[in-house]
Design a protein around this motif. Structure first.
Motif, PDB file in Angstrom:
ATOM      1  N   ALA A 224       0.838  -1.198   0.000  1.00 51.08           N
ATOM      2  CA  ALA A 224       0.000   0.000   0.000  1.00 51.08           C
ATOM      3  C   ALA A 224       0.877   1.254   0.000  1.00 51.08           C
ATOM      4  CB  ALA A 224      -0.925  -0.007   1.217  1.00 51.08           C
ATOM      5  N   ALA A 225       1.933   1.235   0.823  1.00 46.12           N
ATOM      6  CA  ALA A 225       2.832   2.392   0.889  1.00 46.12           C
ATOM      7  C   ALA A 225       3.551   2.620  -0.431  1.00 46.12           C
ATOM      8  CB  ALA A 225       3.848   2.190   2.013  1.00 46.12           C
ATOM      9  N   GLU A 226       3.938   1.540  -1.092  1.00 48.40           N
ATOM     10  CA  GLU A 226       4.640   1.683  -2.370  1.00 48.40           C
ATOM     11  C   GLU A 226       3.717   2.263  -3.440  1.00 48.40           C
ATOM     12  OE1 GLU A 226       7.853   1.453  -5.097  1.00 48.40           O
ATOM     13  OE2 GLU A 226       7.632   1.655  -2.919  1.00 48.40           O
ATOM     14  N   LEU A 227       2.458   1.863  -3.440  1.00 46.69           N
ATOM     15  CA  LEU A 227       1.493   2.440  -4.386  1.00 46.69           C
ATOM     16  C   LEU A 227       1.303   3.928  -4.122  1.00 46.69           C
ATOM     17  CD1 LEU A 227      -1.166  -0.413  -4.579  1.00 46.69           C
ATOM     18  CD2 LEU A 227       0.273   0.403  -6.443  1.00 46.69           C
ATOM     19  N   VAL A 228       1.267   4.308  -2.850  1.00 46.33           N
ATOM     20  CA  VAL A 228       1.153   5.728  -2.510  1.00 46.33           C
ATOM     21  C   VAL A 228       2.391   6.479  -2.995  1.00 46.33           C
ATOM     22  CG1 VAL A 228       1.046   7.392  -0.610  1.00 46.33           C
ATOM     23  CG2 VAL A 228      -0.385   5.347  -0.555  1.00 46.33           C
ATOM     24  N   LEU A 243       6.727   5.358   8.687  1.00 46.61           N
ATOM     25  CA  LEU A 243       7.956   6.074   9.032  1.00 46.61           C
ATOM     26  C   LEU A 243       9.147   5.655   8.180  1.00 46.61           C
ATOM     27  CD1 LEU A 243       7.831   6.099  12.944  1.00 46.61           C
ATOM     28  CD2 LEU A 243       7.798   8.106  11.454  1.00 46.61           C
ATOM     29  N   HIS A 244       9.202   4.386   7.813  1.00 43.71           N
ATOM     30  CA  HIS A 244      10.435   3.859   7.228  1.00 43.71           C
ATOM     31  C   HIS A 244      10.347   3.524   5.743  1.00 43.71           C
ATOM     32  CE1 HIS A 244      12.408   3.733  11.107  1.00 43.71           C
ATOM     33  NE2 HIS A 244      11.326   3.175  11.613  1.00 43.71           N
ATOM     34  N   HIS A 245       9.167   3.618   5.166  1.00 43.00           N
ATOM     35  CA  HIS A 245       9.092   3.371   3.727  1.00 43.00           C
ATOM     36  C   HIS A 245       9.712   4.568   3.003  1.00 43.00           C
ATOM     37  CE1 HIS A 245       7.211   1.034   0.417  1.00 43.00           C
ATOM     38  NE2 HIS A 245       7.419   2.168  -0.224  1.00 43.00           N
ATOM     39  N   PRO A 246      10.719   4.343   2.162  1.00 48.99           N
ATOM     40  CA  PRO A 246      11.425   5.472   1.530  1.00 48.99           C
ATOM     41  C   PRO A 246      10.545   6.219   0.535  1.00 48.99           C
ATOM     42  CG  PRO A 246      12.149   3.373   0.597  1.00 48.99           C
ATOM     43  CD  PRO A 246      11.280   3.036   1.763  1.00 48.99           C
ATOM     44  N   GLY A 247      10.740   7.528   0.501  1.00 53.57           N
ATOM     45  CA  GLY A 247      10.086   8.339  -0.515  1.00 53.57           C
ATOM     46  C   GLY A 247       8.703   8.841  -0.170  1.00 53.57           C
ATOM     47  N   LEU A 248       8.232   8.597   1.057  1.00 58.26           N
ATOM     48  CA  LEU A 248       6.903   9.070   1.438  1.00 58.26           C
ATOM     49  C   LEU A 248       6.996  10.426   2.126  1.00 58.26           C
ATOM     50  CD1 LEU A 248       5.297   5.864   2.979  1.00 58.26           C
ATOM     51  CD2 LEU A 248       4.905   6.806   0.701  1.00 58.26           C
ATOM     52  N   SER A 249       5.959  11.239   1.950  1.00 60.20           N
ATOM     53  CA  SER A 249       5.865  12.470   2.728  1.00 60.20           C
ATOM     54  C   SER A 249       5.517  12.092   4.162  1.00 60.20           C
ATOM     55  CB  SER A 249       4.790  13.392   2.149  1.00 60.20           C
ATOM     56  OG  SER A 249       3.536  12.732   2.102  1.00 60.20           O
ATOM     57  N   ARG A 250       5.641  13.028   5.088  1.00 61.43           N
ATOM     58  CA  ARG A 250       5.416  12.719   6.497  1.00 61.43           C
ATOM     59  C   ARG A 250       3.985  12.215   6.695  1.00 61.43           C
ATOM     60  NH1 ARG A 250       7.809  13.126  11.188  1.00 61.43           N
ATOM     61  NH2 ARG A 250       6.606  13.416  13.099  1.00 61.43           N
ATOM     62  N   PRO A 251       3.822  11.077   7.396  1.00 62.84           N
ATOM     63  CA  PRO A 251       2.478  10.535   7.603  1.00 62.84           C
ATOM     64  C   PRO A 251       1.633  11.429   8.502  1.00 62.84           C
ATOM     65  CG  PRO A 251       4.095   9.357   8.926  1.00 62.84           C
ATOM     66  CD  PRO A 251       4.871  10.250   8.016  1.00 62.84           C
ATOM     67  N   ARG A 252       0.334  11.330   8.339  1.00 59.11           N
ATOM     68  CA  ARG A 252      -0.592  12.164   9.121  1.00 59.11           C
ATOM     69  C   ARG A 252      -1.337  11.293  10.125  1.00 59.11           C
ATOM     70  NH1 ARG A 252      -4.097  15.563   4.941  1.00 59.11           N
ATOM     71  NH2 ARG A 252      -4.700  16.589   6.890  1.00 59.11           N
ATOM     72  N   PRO A 253      -1.397  11.714  11.375  1.00 57.78           N
ATOM     73  CA  PRO A 253      -2.148  10.944  12.367  1.00 57.78           C
ATOM     74  C   PRO A 253      -3.647  11.006  12.081  1.00 57.78           C
ATOM     75  CG  PRO A 253      -1.418  13.031  13.293  1.00 57.78           C
ATOM     76  CD  PRO A 253      -0.782  12.921  11.940  1.00 57.78           C
ATOM     77  N   LEU A 254      -4.355  10.016  12.553  1.00 52.06           N
ATOM     78  CA  LEU A 254      -5.798   9.974  12.380  1.00 52.06           C
ATOM     79  C   LEU A 254      -6.494  10.608  13.588  1.00 52.06           C
ATOM     80  CD1 LEU A 254      -6.240   6.330  11.039  1.00 52.06           C
ATOM     81  CD2 LEU A 254      -6.123   8.447   9.705  1.00 52.06           C
ATOM     82  N   PHE A 255      -7.661  11.198  13.321  1.00 53.30           N
ATOM     83  CA  PHE A 255      -8.477  11.749  14.412  1.00 53.30           C
ATOM     84  C   PHE A 255      -9.911  11.257  14.252  1.00 53.30           C
ATOM     85  CE2 PHE A 255     -11.292  14.829  16.367  1.00 53.30           C
ATOM     86  CZ  PHE A 255     -10.734  14.899  17.640  1.00 53.30           C
ATOM     87  N   PRO A 256     -10.440  10.543  15.258  1.00 52.84           N
ATOM     88  CA  PRO A 256      -9.758  10.144  16.497  1.00 52.84           C
ATOM     89  C   PRO A 256      -8.667   9.112  16.214  1.00 52.84           C
ATOM     90  CG  PRO A 256     -11.889   9.085  16.318  1.00 52.84           C
ATOM     91  CD  PRO A 256     -11.831  10.064  15.191  1.00 52.84           C
TER      92      PRO A 256
END
Length: 296
Positions: A224-228, A243-256
């Motif tokens: 899923a991360a690679e497709l993103v 956190l560790h998949h290369p090339g991703l922008s900073r992940p966003r926390p979910l609310f809640p």
């Protein structure tokens, strides 16, 4: 049929000739031929027909082959089991199974730290899905399993390691917490229904009025991360992957906030070896590093 007769039969079926079968079994060709002859006499029917100097399997031989394959698979399982028991008795080996997402960052870091302090130890690491991990633990093929979710089963002990936050990763940059109601269903990359996080997310999406049926579903958080990363949309994955998949922008926390349990599994009738205990301590330490990084 005796085991030696089965071995000769299997070797001939595998190699296609009596000569190569004898070489494979490290016996003379006359000796292999003698065993084959005795096997056919005891069975009361021929296993091979001689045609132009070649051995051609009979109909009966072809019917027998799948059953013989199963026997040799069991023998391979037995050899692997005895090897594991021998190494475990010596106290110099451990075999670990982990879900693919943890096998791409967390577990390699743990292994590297452990090997640095214990260079003589033998570690075997396999990445596989949770149900296979459970099966192989119960078959004495793994000492430890590291999974997402709670796999309760008779004869299995589960130790809670940590609650791993779930996070949104998106090829379109954004900052700050995001609600599942803000996710574009047309761009959402879902996880396989067998994934413990998928069932929870699908329920939440349905409650939010977002169709759980997605255009793309994958079996691992890594995929899923690679497709993103390739611009294929957005996905909700565990924080270790995010956190560790290369090339991703900073992940966003979910609310809640949402999280998935990280659990270590082992046989209930086995006490944890000192190696397993050391590995568990390192797993907790490395997970603490990742969880702390989320707060920075």
């Amino acid at each position: 049929m005796r085991l030696r007769q089965i071995e000769v039969f299997y070797a001939i079926m595998t190699t296609g000739s009596l000569r190569r079968a004898a070489e494979l079994l490290h016996v003379s060709q006359p000796a292999a031929s003698k065993v084959l002859r005795y096997a056919e006499q005891s069975l009361g029917f021929a296993l091979f027909e001689r045609a132009g100097g070649r051995l051609v399997p009979t109909r009966e031989a072809r019917i027998m082959l799948p059953h013989v394959n199963a026997i040799f698979e069991k023998l391979s399982d037995l050899k692997r089991l005895t090897d594991n028991l021998r190494y475990a008795r010596d106290g110099h080996s451990i075999s670990i199974g982990c879900v693919p997402s943890l096998g791409l960052s967390l577990v390699p870091r743990v292994v590297q730290r452990y090997r640095k302090d214990h260079p003589g130890m033998e570690l075997t690491i396999d990445a596989m899905h949770g149900t296979e991990i459970v099966s192989r633990i119960m078959n004495h093929d793994l000492d430890l399993g590291i999974v997402f979710g709670d796999y309760t089963s008779d004869g299995l002990t589960a130790l809670h390691l940590a609650d791993i936050p779930l996070m949104l990763i998106d090829s379109k940059k954004g900052e700050g917490p995001v609600s599942v109601t803000d996710i574009d269903p047309e761009r959402y990359i879902g996880l396989s229904e067998n994934d413990p996080t998928a069932r929870m997310l699908d329920m939440l999406l349905e409650e939010a009025g977002i169709p759980a049926k997605t255009h793309v579903r994958v079996r691992t958080h890594f995929m899923a991360a690679e497709l993103v990363r390739l611009g294929g949309g957005c996905a909700i994955v565990d924080a270790v992957t995010a956190l560790h998949h290369p090339g991703l922008s900073r992940p966003r926390p979910l609310f809640p906030p949402l999280s998935v349990t990280c659990t270590v599994l082992f046989r209930a009738d086995h006490a944890l070896s000192h190696i397993s205990q050391d590995i568990l301590a390192l797993l907790r330490s490395e997970l603490d590093v990742d969880l702390l990084a989320l707060k920075e």
